[in-house]
Scaffold this motif. Structure first.
Motif, PDB file in Angstrom:
ATOM      1  N   LEU A 115      -5.337  34.079  -6.653  1.00 32.73           N
ATOM      2  CA  LEU A 115      -4.543  35.194  -6.130  1.00 32.73           C
ATOM      3  C   LEU A 115      -4.373  35.127  -4.614  1.00 32.73           C
ATOM      4  O   LEU A 115      -3.331  35.513  -4.082  1.00 32.73           O
ATOM      5  N   LYS A 116      -5.380  34.620  -3.920  1.00 32.55           N
ATOM      6  CA  LYS A 116      -5.337  34.589  -2.451  1.00 32.55           C
ATOM      7  C   LYS A 116      -4.221  33.694  -1.913  1.00 32.55           C
ATOM      8  O   LYS A 116      -3.850  33.795  -0.732  1.00 32.55           O
ATOM      9  N   ASP A 117      -3.685  32.813  -2.761  1.00 29.35           N
ATOM     10  CA  ASP A 117      -2.638  31.883  -2.316  1.00 29.35           C
ATOM     11  C   ASP A 117      -1.275  32.546  -2.168  1.00 29.35           C
ATOM     12  O   ASP A 117      -0.374  31.967  -1.540  1.00 29.35           O
ATOM     13  N   TYR A 118      -1.109  33.735  -2.750  1.00 28.98           N
ATOM     14  CA  TYR A 118       0.211  34.355  -2.805  1.00 28.98           C
ATOM     15  C   TYR A 118       0.420  35.345  -1.661  1.00 28.98           C
ATOM     16  O   TYR A 118      -0.519  35.718  -0.960  1.00 28.98           O
ATOM     17  N   SER A 119       1.661  35.762  -1.498  1.00 29.84           N
ATOM     18  CA  SER A 119       2.032  36.622  -0.370  1.00 29.84           C
ATOM     19  C   SER A 119       1.326  37.971  -0.440  1.00 29.84           C
ATOM     20  O   SER A 119       0.895  38.418  -1.515  1.00 29.84           O
ATOM     21  N   SER A 120       1.224  38.623   0.693  1.00 31.78           N
ATOM     22  CA  SER A 120       0.547  39.926   0.772  1.00 31.78           C
ATOM     23  C   SER A 120       1.258  40.968  -0.085  1.00 31.78           C
ATOM     24  O   SER A 120       0.622  41.902  -0.580  1.00 31.78           O
ATOM     25  N   TRP A 121       2.570  40.804  -0.280  1.00 26.64           N
ATOM     26  CA  TRP A 121       3.313  41.764  -1.112  1.00 26.64           C
ATOM     27  C   TRP A 121       2.840  41.680  -2.554  1.00 26.64           C
ATOM     28  O   TRP A 121       2.602  42.698  -3.197  1.00 26.64           O
ATOM     29  N   PHE A 122       2.685  40.452  -3.063  1.00 26.80           N
ATOM     30  CA  PHE A 122       2.175  40.270  -4.421  1.00 26.80           C
ATOM     31  C   PHE A 122       0.759  40.825  -4.537  1.00 26.80           C
ATOM     32  O   PHE A 122       0.404  41.472  -5.518  1.00 26.80           O
ATOM     33  N   LEU A 123      -0.065  40.565  -3.534  1.00 29.61           N
ATOM     34  CA  LEU A 123      -1.445  41.050  -3.549  1.00 29.61           C
ATOM     35  C   LEU A 123      -1.482  42.578  -3.626  1.00 29.61           C
ATOM     36  O   LEU A 123      -2.249  43.160  -4.404  1.00 29.61           O
ATOM     37  N   LYS A 124      -0.640  43.223  -2.840  1.00 29.95           N
ATOM     38  CA  LYS A 124      -0.608  44.682  -2.814  1.00 29.95           C
ATOM     39  C   LYS A 124      -0.168  45.248  -4.155  1.00 29.95           C
ATOM     40  O   LYS A 124      -0.761  46.213  -4.663  1.00 29.95           O
ATOM     41  N   GLN A 125       0.879  44.655  -4.744  1.00 32.05           N
ATOM     42  CA  GLN A 125       1.402  45.162  -6.011  1.00 32.05           C
ATOM     43  C   GLN A 125       0.430  44.935  -7.161  1.00 32.05           C
ATOM     44  O   GLN A 125       0.203  45.821  -7.988  1.00 32.05           O
ATOM     45  N   LEU A 126      -0.178  43.757  -7.220  1.00 25.51           N
ATOM     46  CA  LEU A 126      -1.042  43.420  -8.348  1.00 25.51           C
ATOM     47  C   LEU A 126      -2.432  44.039  -8.231  1.00 25.51           C
ATOM     48  O   LEU A 126      -3.102  44.250  -9.242  1.00 25.51           O
ATOM     49  N   ASN A 127      -2.862  44.333  -7.020  1.00 27.15           N
ATOM     50  CA  ASN A 127      -4.163  44.974  -6.839  1.00 27.15           C
ATOM     51  C   ASN A 127      -4.090  46.492  -6.935  1.00 27.15           C
ATOM     52  O   ASN A 127      -5.125  47.162  -6.901  1.00 27.15           O
ATOM     53  N   ASN A 128      -2.868  47.015  -7.036  1.00 26.21           N
ATOM     54  CA  ASN A 128      -2.694  48.453  -7.247  1.00 26.21           C
ATOM     55  C   ASN A 128      -3.145  48.794  -8.673  1.00 26.21           C
ATOM     56  O   ASN A 128      -2.654  48.226  -9.644  1.00 26.21           O
ATOM     57  N   THR A 129      -4.101  49.715  -8.788  1.00 24.86           N
ATOM     58  CA  THR A 129      -4.712  50.034 -10.088  1.00 24.86           C
ATOM     59  C   THR A 129      -3.687  50.466 -11.122  1.00 24.86           C
ATOM     60  O   THR A 129      -3.704  49.989 -12.269  1.00 24.86           O
ATOM     61  N   ASN A 130      -2.776  51.365 -10.742  1.00 24.34           N
ATOM     62  CA  ASN A 130      -1.782  51.870 -11.701  1.00 24.34           C
ATOM     63  C   ASN A 130      -0.806  50.782 -12.125  1.00 24.34           C
ATOM     64  O   ASN A 130      -0.457  50.684 -13.307  1.00 24.34           O
ATOM     65  N   ASN A 131      -0.365  49.965 -11.156  1.00 24.48           N
ATOM     66  CA  ASN A 131       0.547  48.869 -11.484  1.00 24.48           C
ATOM     67  C   ASN A 131      -0.096  47.889 -12.458  1.00 24.48           C
ATOM     68  O   ASN A 131       0.516  47.477 -13.450  1.00 24.48           O
TER      69      ASN A 131
END
Length: 264
Positions: A115-131
């Motif tokens: 996961l750390k390889d991807y952009s901060s936008w992906f990290l934010k969206q995928l680490n969001n609990t509800n998402n």
């Protein structure tokens, strides 16, 4: 471009896009009848897109049919907004998908993802609990992991398979855990993991758990989204060129309609 030619082209282009809009709306209504919440969640965006395309098309069609410069002005403004939206989305899509790739593992045809390889936008969206809760529900209901045992009857065929990013990240534990594979959907978890990776403790053989809570699963989804977004971005480039040509023809039709009105 002559008055007759430009208005004829705009009229027929918008007639065809009206038919396309109706098809999109029908598709949206069909999606709303599904019991699958993942598909139903896309109903409103699809219906909204279909409705917007229909409104823009009918304004352009009537403007060309009546040779009405006001309607053609409105049509050009709406089309210009669409062009700007496509341009902005395409640029952002290329920026967001610029980072992230898989890692090769010795003895395997497929890659594993972090996961750390991807952009901060992906990290934010995928680490969001509800998402992630919504995405995980869709993954559990999908056949990506559930059909692995049917796709690969033997352990040999499974180990030599070229798994998709989601199959690689969500359906199995990371290779560094060292769990022996019994078959395509079952691992021997009595083996003590040789890695400190948290995903090793999160994986379960249960169809509803698998590695859906793992960072590797989120990374697999990120890779899948990256690939899909790239395809959409490339399509948008072609669409932008086509709509720019239509916009140019529409400008000719509007200018000719205004000149025809002044002569009258």
């Amino acid at each position: 471009m002559g008055m007759g030619t430009s208005t004829f082209v705009i009229r027929w282009i918008n007639f065809l896009t009206m038919l396309l809009a109706v098809a999109v709306i029908i598709f949206g209504v069909w999606m709303s009848t599904h019991h699958d919440g993942c598909r139903r969640s896309l109903t409103l965006p699809v219906l909204g897109l279909g409705g917007f395309i229909f409104v823009v098309s009918i304004v352009g069609f009537l403007g060309a049919l009546k040779k009405n410069s006001i309607l053609l002005w409105i049509y050009l403004i709406l089309l210009f907004i669409i062009l700007i939206a496509i341009l902005v989305f395409t640029v952002l899509a290329f920026i967001v998908t610029n980072s992230g790739s898989g890692h090769t593992v010795a003895g395997l045809r497929y890659k594993e993802y972090q996961l750390k390889d991807y952009s901060s936008w992906f990290l934010k969206q995928l680490n969001n609990t509800n998402n992630w809760k919504r995405l995980k529900t869709c993954l559990v209901k999908s056949d990506d992991c559930n059909n692995l045992a049917n796709k690969y009857k033997t352990l040999k065929s499974y180990k030599s398979a070229k798994l998709t990013p989601i199959e690689s990240g969500c359906c199995r534990p990371p290779s560094e855990c060292g769990y022996p594979a019994v078959n395509a959907s079952y691992y021997d978890l009595s083996f003590h993991p040789i890695s400190s990776n948290k995903d090793c403790k999160l994986y379960r053989n249960s169809r509803s758990i698998k590695c859906y809570n793992c960072a590797s699963c989120k990374a697999g989804v990120a890779q899948y989204m990256k690939t899909e977004w790239r395809v959409v971005a490339i399509f948008n480039v072609a669409l932008f060129v086509i709509l720019s040509i239509i916009y140019f023809v529409g400008c000719c039709a509007r200018r000719n309609a205004a000149g025809n009105h002044l002569k009258a």
